[in-house]
Write an enzyme that holds these catalytic residues in place. Sequence first.
Site, PDB file in Angstrom:
ATOM      1  N   CYS A  16       0.680  -1.477   0.037  1.00 26.19           N
ATOM      2  CA  CYS A  16      -0.096  -0.045   0.026  1.00 26.19           C
ATOM      3  C   CYS A  16       0.908   1.195   0.115  1.00 26.19           C
ATOM      4  O   CYS A  16       1.895   1.084   0.189  1.00 26.19           O
ATOM      5  CB  CYS A  16      -0.871  -0.141   1.361  1.00 26.19           C
ATOM      6  SG  CYS A  16      -2.207   1.270   1.138  1.00 26.19           S
ATOM      7  N   CYS A  24       0.045   4.432   1.555  1.00 25.64           N
ATOM      8  CA  CYS A  24      -0.156   5.542   2.606  1.00 25.64           C
ATOM      9  C   CYS A  24       0.884   5.708   3.454  1.00 25.64           C
ATOM     10  O   CYS A  24       1.107   6.844   3.951  1.00 25.64           O
ATOM     11  CB  CYS A  24      -1.392   5.216   3.390  1.00 25.64           C
ATOM     12  SG  CYS A  24      -1.350   3.584   4.347  1.00 25.64           S
ATOM     13  N   CYS A  79      -3.562   6.427  -0.089  1.00 27.27           N
ATOM     14  CA  CYS A  79      -3.223   4.844  -0.261  1.00 27.27           C
ATOM     15  C   CYS A  79      -2.786   4.870  -1.758  1.00 27.27           C
ATOM     16  O   CYS A  79      -2.558   3.772  -2.256  1.00 27.27           O
ATOM     17  CB  CYS A  79      -4.143   3.933   0.144  1.00 27.27           C
ATOM     18  SG  CYS A  79      -4.359   3.893   1.956  1.00 27.27           S
ATOM     19  N   LYS A 111     -12.283  -4.033   3.650  1.00 28.83           N
ATOM     20  CA  LYS A 111     -11.730  -3.588   4.277  1.00 28.83           C
ATOM     21  C   LYS A 111     -12.425  -2.322   4.637  1.00 28.83           C
ATOM     22  O   LYS A 111     -12.842  -1.484   3.468  1.00 28.83           O
ATOM     23  CB  LYS A 111     -10.367  -3.188   3.801  1.00 28.83           C
ATOM     24  CG  LYS A 111      -9.486  -2.118   4.774  1.00 28.83           C
ATOM     25  CD  LYS A 111      -8.141  -1.907   4.371  1.00 28.83           C
ATOM     26  CE  LYS A 111      -7.475  -0.861   5.065  1.00 28.83           C
ATOM     27  NZ  LYS A 111      -5.979  -0.683   4.867  1.00 28.83           N
ATOM     28  N   ARG A 115      -2.248   4.446  12.567  1.00 30.03           N
ATOM     29  CA  ARG A 115      -1.748   5.625  11.856  1.00 30.03           C
ATOM     30  C   ARG A 115      -0.731   6.475  12.508  1.00 30.03           C
ATOM     31  O   ARG A 115       0.190   7.027  11.783  1.00 30.03           O
ATOM     32  CB  ARG A 115      -2.899   6.634  11.309  1.00 30.03           C
ATOM     33  CG  ARG A 115      -3.949   5.832  10.292  1.00 30.03           C
ATOM     34  CD  ARG A 115      -4.950   6.617   9.935  1.00 30.03           C
ATOM     35  NE  ARG A 115      -5.847   5.737   8.957  1.00 30.03           N
ATOM     36  CZ  ARG A 115      -7.236   6.073   8.622  1.00 30.03           C
ATOM     37  NH1 ARG A 115      -7.804   7.102   8.889  1.00 30.03           N
ATOM     38  NH2 ARG A 115      -7.701   4.862   7.896  1.00 30.03           N
ATOM     39  N   GLU A 164     -16.733  -8.085  -2.962  1.00 29.77           N
ATOM     40  CA  GLU A 164     -15.460  -7.646  -2.821  1.00 29.77           C
ATOM     41  C   GLU A 164     -14.630  -9.047  -2.730  1.00 29.77           C
ATOM     42  O   GLU A 164     -13.627  -9.025  -3.753  1.00 29.77           O
ATOM     43  CB  GLU A 164     -15.100  -6.893  -1.689  1.00 29.77           C
ATOM     44  CG  GLU A 164     -15.905  -5.392  -1.710  1.00 29.77           C
ATOM     45  CD  GLU A 164     -14.934  -4.570  -2.513  1.00 29.77           C
ATOM     46  OE1 GLU A 164     -13.824  -4.819  -2.893  1.00 29.77           O
ATOM     47  OE2 GLU A 164     -15.203  -3.285  -2.525  1.00 29.77           O
ATOM     48  N   LYS A 182     -11.468  -7.065   7.532  1.00 28.22           N
ATOM     49  CA  LYS A 182     -10.709  -5.761   8.515  1.00 28.22           C
ATOM     50  C   LYS A 182     -11.710  -4.670   8.747  1.00 28.22           C
ATOM     51  O   LYS A 182     -12.194  -4.325   7.995  1.00 28.22           O
ATOM     52  CB  LYS A 182      -9.515  -5.592   7.941  1.00 28.22           C
ATOM     53  CG  LYS A 182      -8.501  -4.379   8.571  1.00 28.22           C
ATOM     54  CD  LYS A 182      -7.247  -3.968   7.848  1.00 28.22           C
ATOM     55  CE  LYS A 182      -6.710  -2.822   8.484  1.00 28.22           C
ATOM     56  NZ  LYS A 182      -5.902  -2.279   7.780  1.00 28.22           N
ATOM     57  N   SER A 212      -5.300  -2.088  15.470  1.00 29.95           N
ATOM     58  CA  SER A 212      -4.882  -1.268  16.282  1.00 29.95           C
ATOM     59  C   SER A 212      -5.766  -0.849  17.460  1.00 29.95           C
ATOM     60  O   SER A 212      -5.563  -0.853  18.620  1.00 29.95           O
ATOM     61  CB  SER A 212      -4.062  -0.251  15.749  1.00 29.95           C
ATOM     62  OG  SER A 212      -4.856   0.636  15.095  1.00 29.95           O
TER      63      SER A 212
HETATM   64  C1  PBG Z   1      -3.057   0.764   5.280  1.00 35.34           C
HETATM   65  C2  PBG Z   1      -3.322   0.046   6.552  1.00 35.34           C
HETATM   66  C3  PBG Z   1      -4.000   0.476   7.419  1.00 35.34           C
HETATM   67  C4  PBG Z   1      -3.988  -0.703   8.328  1.00 35.34           C
HETATM   68  C5  PBG Z   1      -3.302  -1.725   7.610  1.00 35.34           C
HETATM   69  N1  PBG Z   1      -3.075  -1.408   6.527  1.00 35.34           N
HETATM   70  C6  PBG Z   1      -4.483   1.680   8.071  1.00 35.34           C
HETATM   71  C7  PBG Z   1      -5.325   2.300   7.081  1.00 35.34           C
HETATM   72  O1  PBG Z   1      -6.079   1.670   6.163  1.00 35.34           O
HETATM   73  O2  PBG Z   1      -5.463   3.735   7.296  1.00 35.34           O
HETATM   74  C8  PBG Z   1      -4.818  -0.656   9.769  1.00 35.34           C
HETATM   75  C9  PBG Z   1      -4.078  -1.581  10.584  1.00 35.34           C
HETATM   76  C10 PBG Z   1      -4.383  -1.166  12.122  1.00 35.34           C
HETATM   77  O3  PBG Z   1      -5.132  -0.341  12.563  1.00 35.34           O
HETATM   78  O4  PBG Z   1      -4.010  -2.113  13.066  1.00 35.34           O
HETATM   79  N2  PBG Z   1      -2.474   0.490   4.349  1.00 35.34           N
END
Ligand code: PBG
Length: 343
Positions: free
Chosen positions: A130, A132, A140, A209, A219, A248, A263, A290
């Site tokens: 990704c 981001c 992203c 997601k 983040r 999806e 997720k 997280s």
């Molecule tokens: C982005 C990505 C994110 C997470 C995993 N891959 C964050 C987002 O989409 O902003 C989040 C994982 C987490 O919160 O533990 N590529």
Amino acid sequence: MTTSGRLTAPATFPTTRLRRLRYHPAVRRLVRQTRLSPSQLVLPLFVRPGQGIRQEILSMPGHCQLSPDQAAEEARQVSQLGLGGVILFGIPAEKDAVGSDATSATGIIPQAIRAIKQSAPELLVITDVCFCEYTDHGHCGVVNRKTGRIDVDNDATLRLLAAQAAAHARAGADMVAPSGMMDGMIHAIRTKLDAIGYAHVPIMSYAAKYASAFYGPFRDAAESAPEFGDRRSYQMDPAAAAAQSLREVELDLAEGADLVMVKPALAYLDIIRRVADHFPGVPLAAYNVSGEFSMVKAAARQGWLDEKAIALEVLTAIRRAGATVILTYWAKDAARWLAEAAE
Ligand code: PBG
């Protein structure tokens, strides 16, 4: 059997007593249908440039941004604990509009993969694919400002995602996990990997997601908060019908995904169940994100709940909902807790 051929009514109390299977701990353990094993858990690691660095992530107690040598040390422990693997997130030395570090053969992730493969060659190394964490604007993919409507340019991003996955595979990644929710990303990555001789590298797609507030602490950890706007034009709407997640997943499988992911996990257990029931032959992963981790940590620090009991209950619930693989910040702790319980 009755004369009509029907089964007799099931026995009720006092013949049937459901508590009989609950009195003895050994019977409870014997008949337990949902099992949690360290081999199903994947630990996320955050890697940054440097040497000897373990920089604490304040919003995720117990987790650090690690330089490649420290990630290698962590990988050795993860391997000894029997975990399923690690998934790597990179924080590059420099960010720019197109996330150049992400596609570089000497970028932070290739460096980390090489270090880990030296210290724990048998450990499964998955990489998050990704942009981001690599773009200065924190989105992203590449942002198209020409149209007047500032948004991530889907098709321009596909080429970059393919190049990023290729850089990871060439450095030795065992599996790639695209998380950007771009349409066509699995096809773009599969085509590229096949063309350069990595047809054997599986893709775990972050297929369903959601645009979730539960990613807040991540983040901070990955320094990837968007500079403007949010991710709602690419991540799923939490209020969308559950069946949209099936579309999806279906599309990602058709494009060549080998594993699919839902997720976050906790607020989306219904989605995990739907996907598991609908695609019983497809390995399903769930990301215990997280925010799900940090809110338990925060409450435990106040003495309001028991972290170990909650974490194991949460992970068991995600398994019971239908996930085979769980990405979780509790992976190492859970492996230790499960080993204690088995003693
Ligand atoms: C982005 C990505 C994110 C997470 C995993 N891959 C964050 C987002 O989409 O902003 C989040 C994982 C987490 O919160 O533990 N590529």
